[in-house]
Design a protein around this motif. Structure first.
Motif, PDB file in Angstrom:
ATOM      1  N   PHE A   9     -21.531  40.988  90.265  1.00 39.68           N
ATOM      2  CA  PHE A   9     -20.283  41.188  90.776  1.00 39.68           C
ATOM      3  C   PHE A   9     -19.171  42.065  90.446  1.00 39.68           C
ATOM      4  CE2 PHE A   9     -21.762  37.135  91.785  1.00 39.68           C
ATOM      5  CZ  PHE A   9     -21.883  37.228  93.205  1.00 39.68           C
ATOM      6  N   ILE A  10     -19.230  43.066  90.462  1.00 37.68           N
ATOM      7  CA  ILE A  10     -18.474  44.398  89.972  1.00 37.68           C
ATOM      8  C   ILE A  10     -17.278  44.802  91.057  1.00 37.68           C
ATOM      9  CG2 ILE A  10     -19.029  46.940  89.224  1.00 37.68           C
ATOM     10  CD1 ILE A  10     -22.130  45.848  88.970  1.00 37.68           C
ATOM     11  N   GLU A  11     -16.437  44.607  89.914  1.00 38.73           N
ATOM     12  CA  GLU A  11     -14.952  45.263  90.969  1.00 38.73           C
ATOM     13  C   GLU A  11     -14.759  47.188  91.697  1.00 38.73           C
ATOM     14  OE1 GLU A  11     -10.851  44.355  90.021  1.00 38.73           O
ATOM     15  OE2 GLU A  11     -12.117  43.673  87.847  1.00 38.73           O
ATOM     16  N   LEU A  17     -19.657  50.081  87.230  1.00 41.81           N
ATOM     17  CA  LEU A  17     -20.478  49.634  87.247  1.00 41.81           C
ATOM     18  C   LEU A  17     -21.152  50.632  85.750  1.00 41.81           C
ATOM     19  CD1 LEU A  17     -23.719  49.716  87.893  1.00 41.81           C
ATOM     20  CD2 LEU A  17     -23.607  51.396  89.322  1.00 41.81           C
ATOM     21  N   ILE A  18     -20.684  51.852  84.868  1.00 40.64           N
ATOM     22  CA  ILE A  18     -21.223  52.245  84.116  1.00 40.64           C
ATOM     23  C   ILE A  18     -21.774  50.954  82.793  1.00 40.64           C
ATOM     24  CG2 ILE A  18     -21.231  53.742  82.090  1.00 40.64           C
ATOM     25  CD1 ILE A  18     -21.903  55.356  85.112  1.00 40.64           C
ATOM     26  N   LYS A  19     -20.056  50.013  82.823  1.00 42.99           N
ATOM     27  CA  LYS A  19     -20.476  49.121  82.171  1.00 42.99           C
ATOM     28  C   LYS A  19     -21.924  48.446  81.797  1.00 42.99           C
ATOM     29  CE  LYS A  19     -18.040  45.666  79.839  1.00 42.99           C
ATOM     30  NZ  LYS A  19     -16.777  43.838  80.220  1.00 42.99           N
ATOM     31  N   VAL A  20     -21.757  48.235  82.749  1.00 46.03           N
ATOM     32  CA  VAL A  20     -23.313  47.227  82.610  1.00 46.03           C
ATOM     33  C   VAL A  20     -24.464  47.750  82.494  1.00 46.03           C
ATOM     34  CG1 VAL A  20     -24.710  46.208  84.727  1.00 46.03           C
ATOM     35  CG2 VAL A  20     -22.730  45.582  84.955  1.00 46.03           C
ATOM     36  N   LEU A  21     -24.414  48.829  82.897  1.00 48.82           N
ATOM     37  CA  LEU A  21     -25.787  49.727  82.675  1.00 48.82           C
ATOM     38  C   LEU A  21     -26.070  50.130  80.996  1.00 48.82           C
ATOM     39  CD1 LEU A  21     -25.979  52.863  85.881  1.00 48.82           C
ATOM     40  CD2 LEU A  21     -27.041  50.397  85.150  1.00 48.82           C
ATOM     41  N   ILE A  29     -33.262  46.886  78.420  1.00 51.07           N
ATOM     42  CA  ILE A  29     -33.726  45.672  79.351  1.00 51.07           C
ATOM     43  C   ILE A  29     -33.924  47.516  80.344  1.00 51.07           C
ATOM     44  CG2 ILE A  29     -32.911  45.001  81.511  1.00 51.07           C
ATOM     45  CD1 ILE A  29     -31.253  43.083  78.679  1.00 51.07           C
ATOM     46  N   GLN A  30     -35.289  47.181  80.828  1.00 54.86           N
ATOM     47  CA  GLN A  30     -35.582  48.008  82.424  1.00 54.86           C
ATOM     48  C   GLN A  30     -35.594  47.898  82.939  1.00 54.86           C
ATOM     49  OE1 GLN A  30     -36.801  51.503  81.616  1.00 54.86           O
ATOM     50  NE2 GLN A  30     -36.942  51.355  83.335  1.00 54.86           N
ATOM     51  N   ILE A  31     -34.262  48.967  83.699  1.00 55.31           N
ATOM     52  CA  ILE A  31     -34.348  48.287  85.087  1.00 55.31           C
ATOM     53  C   ILE A  31     -35.949  48.638  86.620  1.00 55.31           C
ATOM     54  CG2 ILE A  31     -32.687  48.568  87.685  1.00 55.31           C
ATOM     55  CD1 ILE A  31     -30.757  48.453  85.485  1.00 55.31           C
ATOM     56  N   ILE A  32     -35.958  47.552  86.759  1.00 57.43           N
ATOM     57  CA  ILE A  32     -37.527  47.876  87.524  1.00 57.43           C
ATOM     58  C   ILE A  32     -36.856  48.609  88.870  1.00 57.43           C
ATOM     59  CG2 ILE A  32     -39.473  46.853  88.332  1.00 57.43           C
ATOM     60  CD1 ILE A  32     -39.526  45.670  86.486  1.00 57.43           C
ATOM     61  N   ALA A  33     -35.795  47.886  89.837  1.00 55.03           N
ATOM     62  CA  ALA A  33     -35.316  48.118  91.095  1.00 55.03           C
ATOM     63  C   ALA A  33     -33.683  48.016  91.044  1.00 55.03           C
ATOM     64  CB  ALA A  33     -36.362  47.531  92.064  1.00 55.03           C
ATOM     65  N   SER A  34     -33.393  48.819  92.266  1.00 51.91           N
ATOM     66  CA  SER A  34     -31.759  47.743  91.786  1.00 51.91           C
ATOM     67  C   SER A  34     -30.832  48.188  93.252  1.00 51.91           C
ATOM     68  CB  SER A  34     -30.643  48.012  90.874  1.00 51.91           C
ATOM     69  OG  SER A  34     -30.791  49.431  91.271  1.00 51.91           O
ATOM     70  N   THR A  35     -30.542  47.625  93.337  1.00 55.22           N
ATOM     71  CA  THR A  35     -29.109  48.347  94.969  1.00 55.22           C
ATOM     72  C   THR A  35     -28.049  47.236  94.942  1.00 55.22           C
ATOM     73  OG1 THR A  35     -29.516  47.918  97.326  1.00 55.22           O
ATOM     74  CG2 THR A  35     -29.696  45.717  96.305  1.00 55.22           C
ATOM     75  N   VAL A  36     -27.308  47.771  96.001  1.00 56.19           N
ATOM     76  CA  VAL A  36     -26.032  47.637  95.837  1.00 56.19           C
ATOM     77  C   VAL A  36     -25.595  47.043  96.970  1.00 56.19           C
ATOM     78  CG1 VAL A  36     -23.265  48.317  95.358  1.00 56.19           C
ATOM     79  CG2 VAL A  36     -25.114  49.067  93.297  1.00 56.19           C
ATOM     80  N   ALA A  37     -24.568  46.339  97.348  1.00 53.25           N
ATOM     81  CA  ALA A  37     -24.561  45.569  98.653  1.00 53.25           C
ATOM     82  C   ALA A  37     -22.608  46.041  98.525  1.00 53.25           C
ATOM     83  CB  ALA A  37     -24.295  44.274  98.676  1.00 53.25           C
ATOM     84  N   ASP A  38     -21.414  46.526  98.806  1.00 53.90           N
ATOM     85  CA  ASP A  38     -19.659  46.591  98.792  1.00 53.90           C
ATOM     86  C   ASP A  38     -19.818  46.598  99.879  1.00 53.90           C
ATOM     87  OD1 ASP A  38     -21.112  49.309  99.624  1.00 53.90           O
ATOM     88  OD2 ASP A  38     -19.522  50.207  98.788  1.00 53.90           O
ATOM     89  N   THR A  39     -18.222  46.415  99.416  1.00 51.22           N
ATOM     90  CA  THR A  39     -17.137  45.990 100.159  1.00 51.22           C
ATOM     91  C   THR A  39     -16.267  46.502  99.724  1.00 51.22           C
ATOM     92  OG1 THR A  39     -15.884  44.084  98.782  1.00 51.22           O
ATOM     93  CG2 THR A  39     -17.636  43.455 100.277  1.00 51.22           C
ATOM     94  N   TYR A  42     -14.915  45.219  96.198  1.00 54.87           N
ATOM     95  CA  TYR A  42     -16.129  44.876  94.916  1.00 54.87           C
ATOM     96  C   TYR A  42     -17.387  45.069  95.418  1.00 54.87           C
ATOM     97  CZ  TYR A  42     -17.278  40.344  97.668  1.00 54.87           C
ATOM     98  OH  TYR A  42     -17.705  39.585  98.262  1.00 54.87           O
ATOM     99  N   GLY A  43     -18.417  45.007  94.781  1.00 50.88           N
ATOM    100  CA  GLY A  43     -19.778  44.892  94.751  1.00 50.88           C
ATOM    101  C   GLY A  43     -20.982  44.411  94.366  1.00 50.88           C
ATOM    102  N   ILE A  44     -21.567  43.632  95.360  1.00 48.98           N
ATOM    103  CA  ILE A  44     -23.201  43.205  94.533  1.00 48.98           C
ATOM    104  C   ILE A  44     -23.851  43.897  94.020  1.00 48.98           C
ATOM    105  CG2 ILE A  44     -24.927  41.284  94.498  1.00 48.98           C
ATOM    106  CD1 ILE A  44     -22.569  40.101  97.276  1.00 48.98           C
ATOM    107  N   TYR A  45     -24.433  44.333  92.566  1.00 49.84           N
ATOM    108  CA  TYR A  45     -25.392  45.018  92.435  1.00 49.84           C
ATOM    109  C   TYR A  45     -26.562  43.760  91.983  1.00 49.84           C
ATOM    110  CZ  TYR A  45     -27.491  48.230  89.285  1.00 49.84           C
ATOM    111  OH  TYR A  45     -28.092  49.007  88.203  1.00 49.84           O
ATOM    112  N   ARG A  46     -27.581  44.325  92.630  1.00 55.17           N
ATOM    113  CA  ARG A  46     -28.935  43.150  92.437  1.00 55.17           C
ATOM    114  C   ARG A  46     -29.667  44.598  91.685  1.00 55.17           C
ATOM    115  NH1 ARG A  46     -27.504  41.918  98.479  1.00 55.17           N
ATOM    116  NH2 ARG A  46     -27.240  39.518  97.901  1.00 55.17           N
TER     117      ARG A  46
END
Length: 137
Positions: A9-11, A17-21, A29-39, A42-46
């Protein structure tokens, strides 16, 4: 069979987002796939990654609000209509999908999705010999 997904959960403000990345990158840690759903707020970064348990603990220690959840990940042929065929099997079995996203891995399409009935979904996957994606932690 399921795989682990991080739901972070990201404001909606600069730098979150850069902090998380950056944290994930520094931990190798290698990200294989990701998606963002936002309002608007905030956003949900899966994220699907190579070490979800390690990523979860790392981000939790940094005070980041997240969940580690089980999701389904199925291989489908990389051709028009393949995803629709798989989703039709699930739909005809009465399985409702909460959300879905896709990506390519090893020259195959991958459907990542969550349902409210994990047991029934596992049963339908097995009965129809659908191919699970395995990502080791």
């Amino acid at each position: 069979m399921t795989i682990k997904q991080l739901s972070i959960f990201i404001e909606n403000k600069g730098g979150t987002l850069i902090k998380v990345l950056d944290l994930l990158s520094k931990a190798n840690i290698q990200i294989i796939a990701s998606t963002v759903a936002d309002t608007q707020e905030y956003g949900i970064y899966r994220i699907i990654c190579n070490e979800p348990a390690k990523a979860y603990l790392l981000l939790k220690e940094e005070g980041i609000n997240l969940q580690l959840t089980d999701v389904f990940a199925l291989y489908v042929d990389d051709k028009p209509g393949a995803a629709a065929e798989t989703l039709k099997i699930l739909s005809e079995a009465g399985i409702a999908i909460s959300y879905i996203y896709t990506f390519l891995l090893h020259e195959k399409g991958v459907l990542v999705f969550r349902t409210s009935d994990m047991d029934k979904t596992n049963e339908v996957i097995a009965l129809n010999k659908l191919k699970n994606v395995v990502i080791l932690d």
